[in-house]
Design a protein around this motif. Structure first.
Motif, PDB file in Angstrom:
ATOM      1  N   THR A 196       0.838  -1.207   0.078  1.00 58.82           N
ATOM      2  CA  THR A 196       0.100   0.033   0.094  1.00 58.82           C
ATOM      3  C   THR A 196       1.081   1.103   0.095  1.00 58.82           C
ATOM      4  O   THR A 196       2.086   1.233   0.292  1.00 58.82           O
ATOM      5  CB  THR A 196      -0.929   0.015   1.356  1.00 58.82           C
ATOM      6  N   GLN A 197       0.026   2.272  -0.073  1.00 58.22           N
ATOM      7  CA  GLN A 197       0.890   3.671  -0.165  1.00 58.22           C
ATOM      8  C   GLN A 197       1.539   4.241   1.404  1.00 58.22           C
ATOM      9  O   GLN A 197       2.570   4.575   1.391  1.00 58.22           O
ATOM     10  CB  GLN A 197       0.021   4.863  -0.466  1.00 58.22           C
ATOM     11  N   ASP A 198       0.690   3.484   2.129  1.00 55.56           N
ATOM     12  CA  ASP A 198       1.219   3.667   3.705  1.00 55.56           C
ATOM     13  C   ASP A 198       2.513   2.690   3.959  1.00 55.56           C
ATOM     14  O   ASP A 198       2.415   1.951   4.931  1.00 55.56           O
ATOM     15  CB  ASP A 198       0.043   3.417   4.636  1.00 55.56           C
ATOM     16  N   SER A 199       3.444   2.800   3.192  1.00 54.43           N
ATOM     17  CA  SER A 199       4.877   1.935   3.309  1.00 54.43           C
ATOM     18  C   SER A 199       5.798   2.841   3.532  1.00 54.43           C
ATOM     19  O   SER A 199       5.974   3.759   2.555  1.00 54.43           O
ATOM     20  CB  SER A 199       4.653   0.985   2.229  1.00 54.43           C
ATOM     21  N   GLU A 207      -2.056  -5.346   1.965  1.00 54.55           N
ATOM     22  CA  GLU A 207      -3.602  -5.346   1.980  1.00 54.55           C
ATOM     23  C   GLU A 207      -3.876  -6.701   1.041  1.00 54.55           C
ATOM     24  O   GLU A 207      -3.720  -6.677  -0.238  1.00 54.55           O
ATOM     25  CB  GLU A 207      -4.182  -4.135   1.058  1.00 54.55           C
ATOM     26  N   GLN A 236      -4.853  -7.250   8.456  1.00 53.43           N
ATOM     27  CA  GLN A 236      -3.877  -7.250   7.410  1.00 53.43           C
ATOM     28  C   GLN A 236      -2.342  -7.228   7.964  1.00 53.43           C
ATOM     29  O   GLN A 236      -2.300  -7.208   9.484  1.00 53.43           O
ATOM     30  CB  GLN A 236      -4.183  -5.651   6.953  1.00 53.43           C
ATOM     31  N   PRO A 269       4.623   0.982  -3.691  1.00 49.31           N
ATOM     32  CA  PRO A 269       3.255   1.049  -3.794  1.00 49.31           C
ATOM     33  C   PRO A 269       2.647   0.526  -5.083  1.00 49.31           C
ATOM     34  O   PRO A 269       2.976   1.070  -5.977  1.00 49.31           O
ATOM     35  CB  PRO A 269       2.887   2.491  -3.268  1.00 49.31           C
TER      36      PRO A 269
END
Length: 305
Positions: A196-199, A207, A236, A269
């Motif tokens: 995900t972008q939150d990495s 996800e 997750q 991402p």
């Protein structure tokens, strides 16, 4: 001797193999995300394996060589050009004073590395945080390096990690792997998971199909490592990366084998990953085989000098 980073690019930092032996004091190891790439190109140049290098994302840095320097690129392929002429990863390249290195596009991977013969000068302190370059930055090169490489010397294909935007990464059981339900354990090895972008350098959030434990009770914080896969409360997962914390309270359901960490490190991402289980003995055989091949490379470099 020095190089001048004329344009800093995106998240360009000086990295080495990190700090070891201090996690019990709460100091995380840090260091390069793709440590295999760093070890390979440093060995090719005759450097110590943990010599400091540049870690770059795209758009990458623009670098001016202020002296004659032998360098090597590894990790992601960002279509490098030296004075407009294409140069390849995994080989020794000779730059002359006044030459400029640019990166023109992403062919493969997320993090590229540049090592210079002798290694970059970097102060190494326990409290040091990763610093991003802002504006022009001059980086000194150690002058104690004795030339031990031949220009155009290359690393054998068998040693180079096989990067992909959808790798299958091998794992061994984590301490809490047996807490997964049978259905979730099957899904872990059957499904694919999105980065995900939150990495970031601390960890990659994945996800996919939610996974569940048989007992959802809290656990006491325990030690973690680069490549530890933790199961979050929402079902997750997060894979801990180079700047991971030293301990955590989420269940550790698997551990990525050391040999496959570069495959994760080169994801970004939108990329995907799948997992395949191996036994500890197999993970050790894979690691020992790589160390043997790296030792052969080190010997070959020494003999060619």
């Amino acid at each position: 001797m020095a190089i001048l980073v004329r344009k800093p690019g995106m998240f360009t930092t000086v990295q080495d193999l990190g700090r070891t032996g201090f996690q019990r004091f709460g100091v995380n190891p840090g260091g390069a995300m793709d440590r295999t790439a760093v070890r390979l190109i440093n060995t090719l140049l005759g450097n110590a394996e943990d010599a400091a290098v540049l870690e770059m994302h795209f758009p990458a840095a623009e670098i001016l060589f202020e002296n004659d320097v032998t360098f090597a690129l590894g990790g992601a392929d960002f279509a490098a050009e030296l004075n407009g002429t294409s140069v390849s990863n995994w080989q020794c390249i000779r730059a002359r004073s006044g030459d400029t290195l640019r990166f023109t596009g992403v062919k493969k991977g997320t993090r590229a590395y540049m090592a210079c013969g002798g290694g970059l000068v970097r102060e190494k302190a326990l409290g040091e945080l990763t610093k991003r370059f802002e504006g022009e930055t001059r980086i000194e090169i150690k002058e104690t390096h004795s030339a031990r490489t031949h220009v155009d010397a290359t690393i054998a294909y068998s040693l180079v990690p096989h990067y992909s935007r959808f790798p299958t990464v091998r794992v061994i059981d984590g301490p809490e792997s047996d807490s997964l339900t049978a259905k979730s354990e099957a899904a872990f090895f059957r499904e694919q998971f999105l980065v995900t972008q939150d990495s970031n350098r601390m960890g990659f959030r994945l996800e996919g199909e939610p996974l569940y434990r048989m007992n959802e009770g809290e656990m006491v914080s325990a030690g973690v490592a680069f490549g530890t896969i933790q199961l979050l409360t929402n079902g997750q997962m997060i894979v801990l990366m180079a700047d991971h914390q030293t301990s955590g309270g989420y269940p550790r359901i698997a551990q990525v084998i050391s040999h496959d960490l570069p495959l994760l490190a080169q994801l970004g991402p939108g990329d995907k990953v799948a997992f395949h289980q191996v036994e500890i003995a197999e993970a050790e055989r894979i690691a020992l085989r790589f160390e043997r091949d790296l030792a052969l490379l080190r010997t070959a470099v020494s003999l060619r000098s």
